[in-house]
Design a protein around this motif. Structure first.
Motif, short mmCIF file in Angstrom:
data_model
loop_
_atom_site.label_atom_id
_atom_site.label_comp_id
_atom_site.label_asym_id
_atom_site.label_seq_id
_atom_site.Cartn_x
_atom_site.Cartn_y
_atom_site.Cartn_z
N PRO A 283 -37.75 66.61 10.59
CA PRO A 283 -36.98 65.41 10.90
C PRO A 283 -36.77 65.19 12.39
O PRO A 283 -36.70 66.14 13.18
CB PRO A 283 -35.63 65.67 10.20
CG PRO A 283 -35.51 67.15 10.22
CD PRO A 283 -36.90 67.69 10.08
N GLY A 284 -36.65 63.94 12.76
CA GLY A 284 -36.29 63.55 14.12
C GLY A 284 -34.96 62.82 14.11
O GLY A 284 -34.24 62.82 13.10
N PRO A 285 -34.60 62.16 15.21
CA PRO A 285 -33.30 61.48 15.31
C PRO A 285 -33.09 60.41 14.24
O PRO A 285 -31.94 60.14 13.86
CB PRO A 285 -33.35 60.84 16.70
CG PRO A 285 -34.33 61.66 17.47
CD PRO A 285 -35.36 62.11 16.48
N ASP A 380 -27.91 64.29 20.01
CA ASP A 380 -29.36 64.17 19.79
C ASP A 380 -29.72 63.63 18.41
O ASP A 380 -30.80 63.07 18.22
CB ASP A 380 -30.04 65.52 19.99
CG ASP A 380 -29.89 66.04 21.41
OD1 ASP A 380 -29.64 65.22 22.32
OD2 ASP A 380 -30.01 67.26 21.62
N GLY A 381 -28.84 63.87 17.42
CA GLY A 381 -29.15 63.47 16.05
C GLY A 381 -29.89 64.52 15.27
O GLY A 381 -30.15 64.34 14.07
N TYR A 382 -30.22 65.63 15.91
CA TYR A 382 -30.95 66.70 15.24
C TYR A 382 -30.80 67.97 16.08
O TYR A 382 -30.46 67.91 17.27
CB TYR A 382 -32.43 66.36 15.09
CG TYR A 382 -33.18 66.32 16.40
CD1 TYR A 382 -33.94 67.39 16.84
CD2 TYR A 382 -33.10 65.19 17.23
CE1 TYR A 382 -34.60 67.35 18.06
CE2 TYR A 382 -33.75 65.14 18.45
CZ TYR A 382 -34.51 66.23 18.85
OH TYR A 382 -35.15 66.21 20.06
N ASN A 429 -37.16 70.81 12.91
CA ASN A 429 -35.83 70.37 13.32
C ASN A 429 -34.87 70.34 12.14
O ASN A 429 -35.29 70.39 10.98
CB ASN A 429 -35.91 68.97 13.95
CG ASN A 429 -36.78 68.92 15.18
OD1 ASN A 429 -36.87 69.89 15.92
ND2 ASN A 429 -37.42 67.79 15.41
N MET A 430 -33.58 70.20 12.46
CA MET A 430 -32.53 70.08 11.44
C MET A 430 -31.79 68.76 11.65
O MET A 430 -31.32 68.49 12.77
CB MET A 430 -31.51 71.22 11.55
CG MET A 430 -32.09 72.60 11.64
SD MET A 430 -32.79 73.15 10.09
CE MET A 430 -34.35 73.77 10.73
#
Length: 603
Positions: A283-285, A380-382, A429-430
């Motif tokens: 996942p991204g932002p 950052d969103g992640y 990513n998380m």
């Protein structure tokens, strides 16, 4: 010896690489707020240590006296050694310490002195830290971790002038190893985030779908969070009940499908199972709001629905691993609350459900550091998977950081091709919402084991309501999910429980094919009150635990051993083939994710 022209060329090249390195380091300044680092706030623990030392200064005094005496003895021994006399060392590295394996560390009096001086220094510091009383368990763990990082960073093996192997290499290559090392360091810094992700393997040697993640299969379903892969059968008949694998979403699923010789996926297919596996998105932002609840609803639950479409079967058996097991337990508790009995059996591999003692990872989890992580996630969103990989590597810093630091930057060598390390560097990513929930509710507050402590999809869950037959397998040397902690999870379930303990660690003990005949495993049909009592009554068996699982899963009729059906091909049911395994989610790297998100935002 260098000739003048060669020396001038070397100096010019070295200066150029040094300037590039400085520019790369400078460009990183200000990119991240230090307060957002999970390694940032340790001052409170060290302040408490200072207070305890002030109360009991004899701890330092006695250790300093011991160190002084040992140093005097070392000076005397070194003088005798230089005169040709054979002397026994005062201190020696631990048997598993490979930093001083080069023969010169023992045969050369100077390097032997450097080595023993360092080991005495390290022993003195560790003795001082370990003898401090009056600290909380978390403070002691935090101090021990950061002290270990400092002491191991100061090892003479990590410096050009005090590593005999590096010195030899520098003379042999006329310093080109150091130039090559700086070039590699510059490249590694470019691909790092909030730390230094040292290259561990030759990434160009592997390609998912060819020499890793190569078991034949097809993606038959996907949503925002996962692709569902169905593997092609290798037997004419298969068990009636399909098998769903729920892997962790830290790194990629193919830890369970590296090579054909050590692939759990391929082995399960060859045993006659219709195997499905979840391949989580990187996942991204844009996926910042995806929560732990979303991972349940769009992960295992949607996968079970999709499997029914693909096979016509309403029921499944589930195998889960690490955080995927934590999600699976949460899902089973949710299903129990809904009286949903579609999971016939569940397997937890190296899975924490009770986080009272999470092991060394706990050093990163307290209110101060979690607040910093949450600020970073909000910004950052992640959580960048590279930052997490760096932190995890520090749990085994000598093996997973400093050994590669020396090889790559000091010796100037390229890392060898190794599939496991390729997977280890293929980080994910998380999403912000999910990771905040997971860290706070599991690690910090341990809410999962509290009845009703967690609510998912407006439903309070209770692990003790799970009556599904379960198989727990943990590993005796696991530093990520301590087996004594995973054992506590086994005691919560109210249905039939089998607990098995494998040899080795978090990965090697799980990914242990029968053909290797390695490590062994312990079984005990009685689930004793404590892990120590269980182990005292356990029987050790040679080889892999995989056949033991197969016997459990079939003899108890969880896989319907007497009901075999014709092998199922992907796409033969109501789900169409989307693309070949491993699928686009598994091949998406972090740099690709961030580029795609940036392009979307630009549009």
């Amino acid at each position: 010896m260098y000739d003048p022209a060669e020396l001038a060329d070397f100096i010019s090249n070295a200066n150029s690489q040094y300037q590039k390195l400085i520019e790369q380091l400078m460009s990183r300044q200000g990119m991240s707020d230090p307060s957002l680092s999970i390694l940032f706030d340790v001052s409170e623990s060290f302040q408490k240590m200072s207070e305890q030392l002030a109360i009991n200064p004899m701890v330092i005094y006695e250790e300093q006296m011991n160190l002084w005496k040992s140093q005097i003895q070392l000076w005397q021994n070194t003088a005798r050694q230089m005169m040709g006399e054979a002397v026994d060392p005062i201190v020696e590295p631990a048997k598993d310490d490979r930093r001083f394996n080069d023969s010169e560390w023992a045969e050369n009096a100077l390097f032997d002195f450097i080595k023993q001086s360092y080991l005495l220094f390290a022993r003195s510091i560790f003795n001082t830290v370990h003898n401090i009383e009056g600290l909380s368990p978390h403070a002691s763990q935090t101090i021990d971790f950061h002290t270990r990082q400092f002491v191991n960073a100061m090892s003479p093996s990590n410096f050009v002038a005090t590593n005999p192997e590096v010195i030899r290499r520098t003379f042999e290559t006329k310093g080109r190893n150091l130039i090559q090392g700086m070039e590699q360091l510059i490249e590694d810094l470019k691909s790092s985030r909030d730390g230094l992700n040292v290259a561990m393997t030759d990434r160009s040697a592997f390609k998912p779908g060819e020499n890793v993640a190569s078991t034949p299969g097809e993606v038959v379903y996907q949503n925002d969070l996962m692709q569902l892969i169905q593997y092609k059968p290798s037997t004419e008949k298969v068990f009636k009940t399909p098998l769903l694998i729920v892997p962790p979403w830290i790194n990629k699923y193919y830890i369970l499908d590296l090579r054909s010789s050590n692939s759990l996926v391929k082995w399960l297919v060859d045993q006659g199972h219709t195997v499905f596996i979840i391949s989580w998105v990187n996942p991204g932002p844009s996926l910042r709001d995806k929560s732990f609840e979303n991972y349940m609803l769009e992960g295992p639950l949607e996968a079970i629905d999709a499997i029914e479409q693909a096979t016509g079967e309403k029921e499944v058996n589930v195998i889960s691993y690490c955080i995927g097991g934590t999600l699976t337990a949460s899902t089973l508790a949710y299903m129990a609350a809904k009286n949903d009995k579609r999971v016939k059996s569940a397997t937890y591999m190296a899975t924490l459900q009770d986080f009272t003692d999470p092991g060394e990872i706990g050093v990163f989890i307290n209110e101060a550091t979690l607040a910093g992580i949450e600020r970073q996630l909000d910004r950052d969103g992640y959580l960048d998977g590279r930052a997490m990989a760096f932190s995890f590597n520090l749990l085994r810093e000598n093996d997973l950081f400093w050994s590669f630091f020396i090889n790559n930057y000091l010796k100037g060598e390229r890392p060898a091709a190794f599939d496991l390390l390729y997977w280890n560097t293929d980080s994910t990513n998380m999403p912000a919402a999910m990771h905040k929930f997971y860290l706070r509710n599991m690690y910090l507050e341990n809410n999962l084991v509290k009845p009703g402590g967690i609510t998912l999809n407006e439903t309070p869950i209770d692990l003790s309501k799970i009556k599904t037959p379960v198989y727990f397998v943990s590993t005796i040397q696991d530093h990520i999910a301590k087996w004594t902690s995973t054992y506590k999870g086994a005691q919560i379930h109210s249905g039939p429980v089998k607990f098995v303990l494998s040899g080795s660690g978090h990965i090697a003990g799980i990914v242990n094919p029968p053909t290797k005949e390695k490590y062994g495993y312990w079984t005990n049909d009685k689930l004793a009150d404590t892990p120590d009592a269980w182990f005292a009554g356990a029987e050790k068996h040679p080889g892999s635990w995989w056949p033991n699982w197969q016997e459990w899963s079939t003899s108890n009729k969880y896989a319907d051993p007497k009901t075999m059906v014709a092998a199922r091909e992907p796409g033969a049911g109501k789900l169409n083939v989307i693309e070949a395994a491993p699928g686009s989610y598994a091949t998406m790297r972090i740099v690709d994710v961030l580029k795609a998100d940036a392009a979307t935002n630009a549009d």
